[in-house]
Enzyme design. Structure first.
Site, PDB file in Angstrom:
ATOM      1  N   HIS A 142       0.977   4.209   6.908  1.00 39.75           N
ATOM      2  CA  HIS A 142       0.400   5.045   5.857  1.00 39.75           C
ATOM      3  C   HIS A 142       0.780   6.503   6.066  1.00 39.75           C
ATOM      4  CE1 HIS A 142      -3.012   2.190   4.313  1.00 39.75           C
ATOM      5  NE2 HIS A 142      -1.804   1.794   3.970  1.00 39.75           N
TER       6      HIS A 142
ATOM      7  N   SER B 172       0.802  -1.225   0.000  1.00 44.89           N
ATOM      8  CA  SER B 172       0.000   0.000   0.000  1.00 44.89           C
ATOM      9  C   SER B 172       0.835   1.276   0.000  1.00 44.89           C
ATOM     10  CB  SER B 172      -0.950   0.019   1.195  1.00 44.89           C
ATOM     11  OG  SER B 172      -0.236   0.108   2.409  1.00 44.89           O
TER      12      SER B 172
ATOM     13  N   ASP C 123      -8.161   6.112   4.152  1.00 45.75           N
ATOM     14  CA  ASP C 123      -8.291   4.956   5.040  1.00 45.75           C
ATOM     15  C   ASP C 123      -9.582   4.902   5.846  1.00 45.75           C
ATOM     16  OD1 ASP C 123      -5.816   4.009   4.262  1.00 45.75           O
ATOM     17  OD2 ASP C 123      -4.755   4.848   5.977  1.00 45.75           O
TER      18      ASP C 123
END
Length: 85
Positions: free
Chosen positions: A48, A8, A74
């Site tokens: 992230h 990701s 998210d």
């Protein structure tokens, strides 16, 4: 230390990369920084990037995250009804 477990965050980080973490509480979180967090009900930490920061009048700071290689933010990963970390 945390191991990157998904793609990701590619191309910044790849599966298997090791990240050494710091936590300077006096430094505010800013958009563009990379954070590691856990979501209620999930055992695996998520790596992230912060894409938005929301500061309330009382000084509370919340932020929104997204994987660099993901199409959407998210919010779908957060606890039901939660829009910010």
């Amino acid at each position: 230390i945390v191991v990157v477990l998904s793609g990701s965050m590619e191309p910044a980080f790849h599966r298997g990369d090791l990240l050494f973490l710091t936590n300077f509480r006096e430094d505010p979180i800013r958009a563009g920084e990379i954070v590691v967090f856990k979501v209620e009900g999930r055992d695996i930490p998520i790596v992230h990037r912060v894409i938005k920061v929301h500061e309330k009048d009382n000084g509370d700071i919340k932020f929104l995250t997204k994987g660099d290689n993901n199409e959407v933010d998210d919010r779908g990963l957060y606890k039901e009804g939660q829009n910010w970390l």
